[in-house]
Design a protein around this motif. Structure first.
Motif, PDB file in Angstrom:
ATOM      1  N   SER A 207       0.538  -1.820   0.042  1.00 42.51           N
ATOM      2  CA  SER A 207      -0.085  -0.225  -0.035  1.00 42.51           C
ATOM      3  C   SER A 207       0.714   1.336  -0.351  1.00 42.51           C
ATOM      4  O   SER A 207       0.967   2.293  -0.620  1.00 42.51           O
ATOM      5  N   MET A 208       2.074   0.914   0.711  1.00 43.91           N
ATOM      6  CA  MET A 208       3.414   2.439   0.680  1.00 43.91           C
ATOM      7  C   MET A 208       3.425   1.912  -0.856  1.00 43.91           C
ATOM      8  O   MET A 208       3.590   4.008  -1.552  1.00 43.91           O
ATOM      9  N   GLN A 209       3.401   1.957  -1.621  1.00 42.71           N
ATOM     10  CA  GLN A 209       3.980   1.769  -2.787  1.00 42.71           C
ATOM     11  C   GLN A 209       3.149   1.908  -3.822  1.00 42.71           C
ATOM     12  O   GLN A 209       3.252   2.546  -4.399  1.00 42.71           O
ATOM     13  N   ALA A 210       1.896   2.237  -3.793  1.00 47.38           N
ATOM     14  CA  ALA A 210       0.692   1.997  -4.371  1.00 47.38           C
ATOM     15  C   ALA A 210       0.496   3.746  -4.074  1.00 47.38           C
ATOM     16  O   ALA A 210       1.019   4.584  -4.796  1.00 47.38           O
ATOM     17  N   ARG A 211       1.226   4.572  -2.443  1.00 46.75           N
ATOM     18  CA  ARG A 211       0.943   5.499  -2.359  1.00 46.75           C
ATOM     19  C   ARG A 211       2.577   6.673  -2.803  1.00 46.75           C
ATOM     20  O   ARG A 211       2.190   7.856  -3.439  1.00 46.75           O
ATOM     21  N   VAL A 212       3.561   5.793  -2.534  1.00 43.72           N
ATOM     22  CA  VAL A 212       4.407   6.306  -3.730  1.00 43.72           C
ATOM     23  C   VAL A 212       4.656   6.696  -5.147  1.00 43.72           C
ATOM     24  O   VAL A 212       4.600   7.516  -5.321  1.00 43.72           O
ATOM     25  N   LEU A 213       3.496   5.616  -5.934  1.00 42.14           N
ATOM     26  CA  LEU A 213       3.533   5.843  -6.797  1.00 42.14           C
ATOM     27  C   LEU A 213       2.606   6.798  -6.933  1.00 42.14           C
ATOM     28  O   LEU A 213       2.915   8.052  -8.400  1.00 42.14           O
ATOM     29  N   GLU A 214       1.495   6.898  -6.181  1.00 44.49           N
ATOM     30  CA  GLU A 214       0.321   7.959  -7.128  1.00 44.49           C
ATOM     31  C   GLU A 214       1.500   9.266  -6.521  1.00 44.49           C
ATOM     32  O   GLU A 214       1.178   9.816  -7.761  1.00 44.49           O
ATOM     33  N   HIS A 215       2.105   9.433  -5.468  1.00 45.13           N
ATOM     34  CA  HIS A 215       3.044  10.173  -5.313  1.00 45.13           C
ATOM     35  C   HIS A 215       3.408  10.971  -6.661  1.00 45.13           C
ATOM     36  O   HIS A 215       3.469  12.379  -6.777  1.00 45.13           O
ATOM     37  N   ALA A 216       4.432   9.922  -7.127  1.00 48.85           N
ATOM     38  CA  ALA A 216       5.309  10.463  -8.340  1.00 48.85           C
ATOM     39  C   ALA A 216       4.320  10.881  -9.590  1.00 48.85           C
ATOM     40  O   ALA A 216       4.647  11.968 -10.532  1.00 48.85           O
ATOM     41  N   GLU A 217       2.935  10.271  -9.297  1.00 47.10           N
ATOM     42  CA  GLU A 217       2.209  10.637 -10.785  1.00 47.10           C
ATOM     43  C   GLU A 217       1.556  12.058 -10.581  1.00 47.10           C
ATOM     44  O   GLU A 217       1.202  12.951 -11.503  1.00 47.10           O
ATOM     45  N   VAL A 218       1.212  11.773  -9.154  1.00 49.39           N
ATOM     46  CA  VAL A 218       0.285  13.987  -9.166  1.00 49.39           C
ATOM     47  C   VAL A 218       1.422  14.863  -9.374  1.00 49.39           C
ATOM     48  O   VAL A 218       1.581  15.546  -9.388  1.00 49.39           O
ATOM     49  N   ALA A 219       2.966  14.521  -8.883  1.00 49.81           N
ATOM     50  CA  ALA A 219       4.178  15.317  -8.799  1.00 49.81           C
ATOM     51  C   ALA A 219       3.842  16.390 -11.021  1.00 49.81           C
ATOM     52  O   ALA A 219       4.126  16.456 -11.260  1.00 49.81           O
ATOM     53  N   ASN A 220       4.168  14.423 -11.877  1.00 48.45           N
ATOM     54  CA  ASN A 220       4.584  14.581 -12.931  1.00 48.45           C
ATOM     55  C   ASN A 220       3.047  15.544 -12.999  1.00 48.45           C
ATOM     56  O   ASN A 220       3.109  16.177 -14.412  1.00 48.45           O
ATOM     57  N   ASP A 221       1.413  15.184 -13.149  1.00 46.47           N
ATOM     58  CA  ASP A 221       0.663  16.113 -13.025  1.00 46.47           C
ATOM     59  C   ASP A 221       1.143  17.782 -12.442  1.00 46.47           C
ATOM     60  O   ASP A 221       0.320  17.872 -13.479  1.00 46.47           O
ATOM     61  N   ILE A 222       1.429  17.777 -11.654  1.00 48.94           N
ATOM     62  CA  ILE A 222       1.106  19.230 -10.991  1.00 48.94           C
ATOM     63  C   ILE A 222       1.859  19.891 -12.655  1.00 48.94           C
ATOM     64  O   ILE A 222       2.647  20.772 -13.677  1.00 48.94           O
ATOM     65  N   ARG A 223       3.571  19.315 -13.030  1.00 50.27           N
ATOM     66  CA  ARG A 223       4.638  20.325 -13.888  1.00 50.27           C
ATOM     67  C   ARG A 223       3.685  20.411 -15.017  1.00 50.27           C
ATOM     68  O   ARG A 223       3.761  21.152 -15.806  1.00 50.27           O
TER      69      ARG A 223
ATOM     70  N   GLU B 245       6.326  18.561  -0.743  1.00 54.67           N
ATOM     71  CA  GLU B 245       7.283  17.234  -0.720  1.00 54.67           C
ATOM     72  C   GLU B 245       8.381  16.986  -1.755  1.00 54.67           C
ATOM     73  O   GLU B 245       9.757  17.263  -1.997  1.00 54.67           O
ATOM     74  N   THR B 246       7.993  17.979  -3.426  1.00 58.03           N
ATOM     75  CA  THR B 246       8.726  17.671  -3.998  1.00 58.03           C
ATOM     76  C   THR B 246       9.589  18.828  -4.837  1.00 58.03           C
ATOM     77  O   THR B 246      10.330  18.602  -5.722  1.00 58.03           O
ATOM     78  N   GLY B 247       8.767  20.015  -3.695  1.00 59.39           N
ATOM     79  CA  GLY B 247      10.023  21.459  -4.531  1.00 59.39           C
ATOM     80  C   GLY B 247       8.919  21.882  -5.797  1.00 59.39           C
ATOM     81  O   GLY B 247       9.281  23.290  -5.565  1.00 59.39           O
ATOM     82  N   LEU B 248       7.459  21.145  -5.873  1.00 57.00           N
ATOM     83  CA  LEU B 248       7.582  22.037  -7.026  1.00 57.00           C
ATOM     84  C   LEU B 248       6.245  23.832  -6.497  1.00 57.00           C
ATOM     85  O   LEU B 248       6.759  24.834  -7.430  1.00 57.00           O
ATOM     86  N   ILE B 249       5.707  23.628  -4.982  1.00 54.56           N
ATOM     87  CA  ILE B 249       5.760  24.840  -4.352  1.00 54.56           C
ATOM     88  C   ILE B 249       6.376  25.452  -5.203  1.00 54.56           C
ATOM     89  O   ILE B 249       6.408  27.196  -5.133  1.00 54.56           O
ATOM     90  N   LEU B 250       7.514  26.085  -5.356  1.00 53.93           N
ATOM     91  CA  LEU B 250       8.803  26.446  -5.589  1.00 53.93           C
ATOM     92  C   LEU B 250       8.333  27.525  -7.243  1.00 53.93           C
ATOM     93  O   LEU B 250       8.159  28.894  -7.382  1.00 53.93           O
ATOM     94  N   PRO B 251       8.192  26.369  -7.855  1.00 54.50           N
ATOM     95  CA  PRO B 251       7.704  27.518  -9.257  1.00 54.50           C
ATOM     96  C   PRO B 251       6.620  28.212  -9.350  1.00 54.50           C
ATOM     97  O   PRO B 251       5.907  28.835  -9.347  1.00 54.50           O
ATOM     98  N   LEU B 252       5.591  27.329  -8.676  1.00 57.04           N
ATOM     99  CA  LEU B 252       4.056  27.418  -8.424  1.00 57.04           C
ATOM    100  C   LEU B 252       3.874  28.199  -7.337  1.00 57.04           C
ATOM    101  O   LEU B 252       2.965  29.415  -7.790  1.00 57.04           O
ATOM    102  N   GLY B 253       4.280  28.584  -6.161  1.00 58.19           N
ATOM    103  CA  GLY B 253       4.785  29.802  -5.035  1.00 58.19           C
ATOM    104  C   GLY B 253       5.753  30.950  -6.230  1.00 58.19           C
ATOM    105  O   GLY B 253       4.002  32.079  -5.765  1.00 58.19           O
ATOM    106  N   GLN B 254       5.828  31.050  -7.314  1.00 60.42           N
ATOM    107  CA  GLN B 254       6.582  31.978  -7.816  1.00 60.42           C
ATOM    108  C   GLN B 254       5.335  32.619  -8.586  1.00 60.42           C
ATOM    109  O   GLN B 254       4.792  34.070  -8.879  1.00 60.42           O
TER     110      GLN B 254
END
Ligand code: C2E
Ligand code: CA
Ligand code: CA
Ligand code: CA
Length: 275
Positions: free
Chosen positions: A15-31, A81-90
Motif C-alpha cells: 500500500s505504501m508502494q501504491a502511495r509512492v507511485l500515486e505521489h510521483a503521478e501527482v508530481a508529474n501531473d503538477i508539472r 514535498e517535491t519542491g514544486l511549490i517553488l515554481p508554483l508559489g512563484q
C-alpha cells in the motif's frame, strides 16, 4: 492501540508502494499542469468592521483536465514535498502582483489588499526577498497592497533569518499576517519579536464560538492579544451571523468566510467591489 501503533516498525508494504507511485503521478501531473496553465487563483473576500470589502485572499485552484477543479488539499502537500511549490508559489506571487496592478487602475478596486499564502520552502530561499521585490517591480503593483500570510510553524525554522527577511520586505511596504493563529505553538515573547501587521484567527476558534457564548473564548483572547501587540486581527471561516456578531463584540476588525463569500473567480470579486 495508540502505543502499539507508535511501536510498530515501518516497512515498505504494497500500500505504501501504491502511495509512492500515486505521489510521483501527482508530481508529474503538477508539472504538466503548470506547463498547460491549469492553475488559477480564486479570491475570497475580506470584509472590514462595517462589512465593507477591504481585500481578498488568493487561494490556489487546479483546473485539472479530468479531476475538475481541485482544491489545494489535493496537491499542496505533494507540491511541498517535491519542491514544486517553488515554481508554483512563484507563479502565485507574480499572478497576485499582476492582479494588484490591474486593480490599481480602477478607483473601485485600487484600495483593496491581496493576501497570498507563502510556504515554508519559499520563505527559506536565500533570494525570497528579491523574488517578492522583483515581482512587485515588474508588475508595477503597490507593495502596500500585498499581504503575505505565514504560519507559526514555518517561522520557527530560523527565527532570525525570518525576521530579517520580513524587515527587508516591510521597508518596501509589504505587510504580514500570521495565518491559522492559535493552532501553532509560538510563545508570546517570540510573537512580540516578529514584525507582524495582523493575526489571523484560525477558523477552528471561529467555529467554537456558537457553543461557548458564556465564557471567554480563544477568539476573544486572540483579539485582545492583537490589540496588546498593536496589530490588526482578522477572523477566517466566518460562516454565521452569530459568529460575526460575537467577533464584532470582541473588537475584531476584519472577517473572511462563507458568510461573505466563498473563494471565487477574479471577475466575481471585481463585480463585488463594483457594487
Ligand atoms: P488557509 O490559508 O487557511 O485558507 C483558508 C481555507 O479555508 C481555504 O481553503 C478556504 O477556502 C477555506 N474557507 C474559507 N472560508 C471558509 C468558511 O467560512 N468555512 C470553511 N469551512 N472553510 C472556509 P482552501 O482554498 O481549500 O485552501 C486550503 C489551504 O491550502 C489554505 O489554507 C492554504 O494553507 C493552502 N493554500 C491555498 N492556496 C495556496 C497557495 O497559493 N500557496 C500555498 N503555499 N498554500 C496555499
Ligand atoms: Ca491563508
Ligand atoms: Ca488560515
Ligand atoms: Ca488552514
Amino acid at each position: 492501540a495508540k502505543a502499539a501503533g507508535r511501536n510498530t516498525r515501518r516497512f515498505f508494504n504494497p500500500s505504501m508502494q501504491a502511495r509512492v507511485l500515486e505521489h510521483a503521478e501527482v508530481a508529474n501531473d503538477i508539472r504538466k499542469g503548470m506547463h498547460n496553465h491549469e492553475f488559477v487563483l480564486y479570491f475570497q473576500p475580506q470584509m472590514g468592521q462595517s462589512r465593507q470589502l477591504i481585500g481578498a485572499e488568493a487561494l490556489l485552484r487546479w483546473n485539472h483536465p479530468t479531476r475538475g477543479l481541485v482544491a489545494p488539499g489535493g496537491f499542496i502537500s505533494v507540491a511541498e514535498e517535491t519542491g514544486l511549490i517553488l515554481p508554483l508559489g512563484q507563479w502565485v506571487l507574480e499572478s497576485a502582483c499582476a492582479v494588484l496592478a490591474q486593480w490599481a487602475q480602477s478607483p473601485k478596486t485600487a484600495e483593496l489588499s491581496l493576501a497570498i499564502n507563502i510556504s515554508a520552502r519559499q520563505l527559506v530561499q536565500v533570494d525570497f526577498v528579491d523574488q517578492v521585490i522583483s515581482a512587485l517591480h515588474h508588475s508595477g503593483a503597490n507593495a502596500q497592497r500585498l499581504k503575505l500570510e505565514l504560519t507559526e510553524s514555518m517561522l520557527l525554522n530560523d527565527v532570525e533569518d525570518t525576521i530579517q527577511k520580513m524587515h527587508q520586505l516591510r521597508v518596501h511596504g509589504v505587510t504580514f499576517s500570521l495565518d491559522d493563529f492559535g493552532t501553532g505553538y509560538s510563545s508570546l515573547s517570540y510573537l512580540r519579536q516578529l514584525p507582524l501587521d495582523q493575526l489571523k484567527i484560525d477558523q477552528s476558534f471561529v467555529q467554537d464560538l456558537a457553543e461557548q457564548a458564556n465564557h471567554t473564548t480563544i477568539a476573544q483572547t486572540i483579539v485582545t492579544l492583537a490589540k496588546g501587540l498593536d496589530i490588526s486581527v482578522i477572523a477566517e471561516g466566518v460562516e454565521t451571523e452569530a459568529q460575526c456578531i460575537a467577533l464584532t463584540n470582541y473588537g475584531c476588525e476584519a472577517y473572511q468566510g462563507y458568510l461573505f463569500g466563498r473563494p471565487m473567480p477574479l471577475e466575481e470579486l471585481v463585480a463585488m467591489a463594483a457594487q
